[in-house]
Enzyme design. Structure first.
Site, PDB file in Angstrom:
ATOM      1  N   CYS A   1      -3.530   2.785  -5.504  1.00 15.48           N
ATOM      2  CA  CYS A   1      -2.788   3.650  -4.641  1.00 15.48           C
ATOM      3  C   CYS A   1      -1.401   4.038  -5.057  1.00 15.48           C
ATOM      4  CB  CYS A   1      -2.742   3.104  -3.063  1.00 15.48           C
ATOM      5  SG  CYS A   1      -1.907   1.175  -3.411  1.00 15.48           S
TER       6      CYS A   1
ATOM      7  N   HIS B   1       0.712  -1.176   0.021  1.00 16.28           N
ATOM      8  CA  HIS B   1      -0.133   0.142   0.077  1.00 16.28           C
ATOM      9  C   HIS B   1       0.969   1.354  -0.090  1.00 16.28           C
ATOM     10  CE1 HIS B   1      -3.215   2.416   0.354  1.00 16.28           C
ATOM     11  NE2 HIS B   1      -3.055   2.885   1.640  1.00 16.28           N
TER      12      HIS B   1
ATOM     13  N   HIS C   1      -3.235   8.963   1.293  1.00 18.58           N
ATOM     14  CA  HIS C   1      -3.159   7.858   0.200  1.00 18.58           C
ATOM     15  C   HIS C   1      -4.805   7.614  -0.233  1.00 18.58           C
ATOM     16  CE1 HIS C   1      -4.588   5.126   3.730  1.00 18.58           C
ATOM     17  NE2 HIS C   1      -4.359   6.395   4.485  1.00 18.58           N
TER      18      HIS C   1
END
Length: 259
Positions: free
Chosen positions: A159, A36, A48
């Site tokens: 992401c 991530h 994010h």
């Protein structure tokens, strides 16, 4: 100054104390299945792009459970800083501990050499592309926090794509769009490494096929990196969500509306 050098060969791990505003950071999830990504903005905060628990793919199949939520974990005791963000969608701001969700902190490297790029066999850790100045990176991240980054798509607009755009301002304009991130490129390269290579007909041995597959994988990763591709265009963040962008960057998944 962009991070690189021996750090890109030995490890991309970094301590919280060494973080700088504008750093592109990431943390591995699900036993290193995927990572991530986000942009560190200082004061222990990360911006994010995410989708709520179990919705990264949205197929309604077992694949949804493999790619568990990239949102900070739900908890009976919400974070005193962030609250409970387990079902959060879109561009969000979290404290660094919620962003990491128990994982280790790594920094994504920019402007690396082809040697360092290929030495990191796993995608989603570095790029040959140059980063813009930190003030530009922070401006894009904060602007998108307020205005969104379109609709989340694991393979086309995820992401890592968000963080790379914040760092570079680059978007693909080809009609064949599989995202800007290295994780997506690595996945596609791995699935087609041998099957799509004409060199596979030159050998039938296991060792030969392995060598062909590895070579095809490395070449596929390298040519799909946003730092060497020609099908990219620099788009000001203010125009990112306008409808006119579909004419200039056909094939991107960024919508004309916020999250």
């Amino acid at each position: 100054m962009e991070r690189g050098g021996m750090m890109g060969i030995l490890s991309n791990k970094i301590t919280k104390q060494d973080l700088k505003p504008g750093d592109h950071i990431y943390s591995w999830r699900r036993a290193y299945i995927y990572a991530h990504h986000g942009i560190y903005i200082g004061d222990g905060k990360v911006i994010h792009f995410t989708r709520g628990a179990g919705q990264e793919i949205g197929t309604g199949t077992f694949l949804d459970s493999i790619f568990s939520s990239s949102s900070p974990d739900s908890s009976d005791t919400p974070c005193p800083i962030c609250g409970n963000q387990g079902s959060a969608n879109g561009v969000i701001s979290s404290c660094i501990d919620c962003f990491l969700s128990g994982g280790e902190l790594h920094v994504f490297l920019y402007n690396v050499s082809p040697l360092i790029f290929l030495a990191q066999a796993r995608g989603g850790t570095c790029t040959l592309a140059k980063s813009d100045p930190s003030e530009d990176v922070l401006y894009r991240a904060k602007y998108l926090l307020e205005n969104g980054f379109g609709f989340y798509n694991l393979f086309k607009n995820n992401c890592e794509d968000f963080a790379i755009y914040c760092k570079t301002g680059l978007l693909l304009f080809t009609s064949v769009n599989v995202g800007r991130g290295g994780q997506t490129a690595s996945f596609l390269a791995a699935t087609t490494a041998v099957a799509s290579s004409p060199l596979r007909f030159l050998t039938t041995s296991f060792g030969g096929l392995t060598a062909v597959g590895l070579g095809s994988y490395c070449v596929s990763r390298l040519v799909s990196d946003i730092g060497v591709r020609r099908d990219v265009i620099k788009i000001p963040v203010e125009r990112l969500l306008s409808r006119s962008i579909t004419d200039e960057a056909e094939g991107t998944t960024l919508a004309a509306m916020p999250n």
